[in-house]
Design an enzyme around this catalytic site. Structure first.
Site: not given
Ligand code: NAD
Length: 468
Positions: A240, A321, A375, A379
């Site tokens: 991601g 919940n 969340y 954030k």
């Molecule tokens: P994703 O779920 O594809 O990737 C998240 C990564 O974090 C994964 O590789 C996971 O294994 C790792 N991770 C989770 N818990 C962990 C831990 N305890 N220790 C180490 N690694 C850990 O998510 P994404 O969509 O690529 O999102 C990346 C960031 O962007 C996140 O912080 C997410 O909250 C933020 N974000 C994403 C979106 C979106 O639209 N995708 C929107 C807003 C914010």
């Protein structure tokens, strides 16, 4: 996941159907393709309200671009910006123009009263319809918090509303509008931000303002490898957005330590192999994680320059919940871990001088979201943390946040179809962003030339209708 509607609507039949039915017709965004791609091409019109202080810097930055420059004149509210020194053509706005522009850049730093805002109208009214697809509007103002007189603060604050509305009007062309608010005498710190917001790298960033402070250093960097010699830690780098951040920082010359949990090691190793980075297994919520990370960095490198707190999770449930472990895990991964890791790295002096910390917030943290009290709290907390830390960091270190909107990843692919479609379309560009859009914004924060960019939260959301 691919956006089938975006593809369909850009076929001749799809375009006609969307127009007839009054459906959104998003324009495909142009993103950076090559390392040697000029940051801006085409016709760029520069203008300044009377007393503009940034015009010389704007002129010298744009002179180094591949654009054909024009200066606006012919209105009493506009200063003749050709005084900036480069040999651009002068365009008399009083007699109108047919020229198509790839960017409009306006120096509003000299506006001192609400009456001076007329300069915005005089510059943009005759030119805004001439913007091409994927064009850029960048306005430079003075940070209202640094204005001594109320009328000046009012005029400068007005730029925010103006810029946000312009973004909403031009988004249908895939075009963006952003505002750079500089501190007094911080013109020299403008360059990296001006380049970023004019370039294809900021394709999905619109409706944002950035506060730029005065610093003693604004090193010029190699535009092809601005992060050469830097060591970056990227958490959650196996997939991601995190994988894209790792790839983008490596592209810009950094050596990347990618961190993720043990079950993600195969994916992480694949990502790291491709960019000659190091894969490090660690659960950032474990009690010994900060010490383990610091030990690893200390053992393999002398320290770290860029720390990108990307790892994140969602555990959605309405509050009544929600099991307690959903609450605890979400706060721990998205918020607490960032603080404990930074504390350890800084107390052991492993974060180098001129280091960069970037945290990932979310528009959920700005607007709130149904079923995401945990969340959104985490954030939102990230924003509070970044703003407080920005006042405390020393040695040229900066800390900033990005707040992604709807980004096409596994996280958003798992959303129900109707919510996913709403997320994609409810922004000025009527489409979702790509992980690289977040990564490019982080790479701009990380540039040595972004030393004046500290304590900002930039949304990478195509100017989402949700939130501020
Ligand atoms: P994703 O779920 O594809 O990737 C998240 C990564 O974090 C994964 O590789 C996971 O294994 C790792 N991770 C989770 N818990 C962990 C831990 N305890 N220790 C180490 N690694 C850990 O998510 P994404 O969509 O690529 O999102 C990346 C960031 O962007 C996140 O912080 C997410 O909250 C933020 N974000 C994403 C979106 C979106 O639209 N995708 C929107 C807003 C914010």
């Amino acid at each position: 996941m691919s956006d089938i509607y975006l593809k369909l609507v850009n076929t001749p039949m799809g375009k006609a159907t969307a127009q007839t039915l009054g459906l959104p017709s998003p324009v495909p965004l142009k993103r950076r393709k090559r390392a040697d791609q000029p940051f801006i091409e085409g016709n760029v019109l520069v203008g300044a309200g009377n007393g503009g202080k940034a015009i010389a810097t704007i002129g010298s930055v744009l002179s180094a671009s591949a654009a054909t420059l024009y200066h606006a004149s012919g209105k009493a509210t506009l200063e003749d910006s050709s005084k900036a020194g480069n040999k651009a053509q002068t365009l008399d706005l009083a007699s109108g123009t047919d020229t198509k522009f790839s960017a409009l850049v306006f120096d509003a730093t000299g506006l001192k009263t609400p009456g001076d805002l007329r300069a915005l109208y005089d510059f943009f009214h005759p030119t805004i319809k001439n913007l091409g697809a994927n064009a850029r509007v960048v306005i430079i103002g003075q940070n209202p918090a640094t204005c001594r007189k109320a009328p000046q603060a009012a005029a400068q604050q007005a730029l925010e509303g103006f810029m946000r509305s312009v973004g909403k009007e031009i988004g249908k062309k895939g075009a963006t509008a952003n505002l750079l608010w500089i501190a007094p005498n911080a013109e020299k710190q403008l360059e990296s931000s001006l380049r970023f917001f004019l370039s294809a790298r900021s394709a999905y960033v619109s409706g944002q303002f950035v506060r730029i402070g005065k610093t003693t250093s604004a090193p010029t960097t190699n535009p092809v490898a601005p992060l050469a010699g830097k060591v970056a830690l990227v958490t959650g780098a196996s997939r991601g957005i995190g994988a894209s951040i790792a790839e983008t920082l490596a592209r810009d010359g950094a050596t990347v330590i990618g961190l993720d949990i043990e079950p993600a090691m195969d994916d992480l190793e694949n990502v790291m192999r491709a960019i000659k980075g190091k894969a490090f297994a660690c659960d950032i919520t474990s009690q010994d994680a900060p010490a383990k990370i610091a030990d690893y960095i200390g053992k393999h490198f002398s320290g770290v320059d860029l720390v990108i707190h990307n790892a994140g999770i969602t555990r959605d449930k309405t509050l009544g919940n929600m099991p307690e472990h959903f609450w605890d895990m979400t706060i721990a991964v998205n918020l607490t871990a960032e603080e404990t890791i930074n504390d350890e790295l800084m107390s052991r002096e492993l974060l180098h001088q001129d280091g960069r910390i970037v945290c990932i917030s979310s528009i959920s943290g700005i607007a709130g979201n149904f079923g995401q009290t945990n969340y959104s709290a985490a954030k939102s907390g990230v924003i509070g943390y970044v703003e407080a830390m920005a006042k405390q960091v020393k040695n040229g270190i900066t800390i900033n946040a990005v707040a992604p909107g709807f980004i096409e990843t596994r996280m958003t692919a798992a959303m129900p179809l109707t919510l996913r479609e709403a997320g994609r379309r409810m922004n000025s560009l009527s489409q979702g962003g790509q992980p690289v859009d977040v990564a490019e914004t982080i790479a701009w924060y990380c540039s040595p030339a972004s030393s004046g960019v500290n304590g900002n939260v930039v949304r990478v959301c195509g100017q989402s209708l949700i939130g501020r």
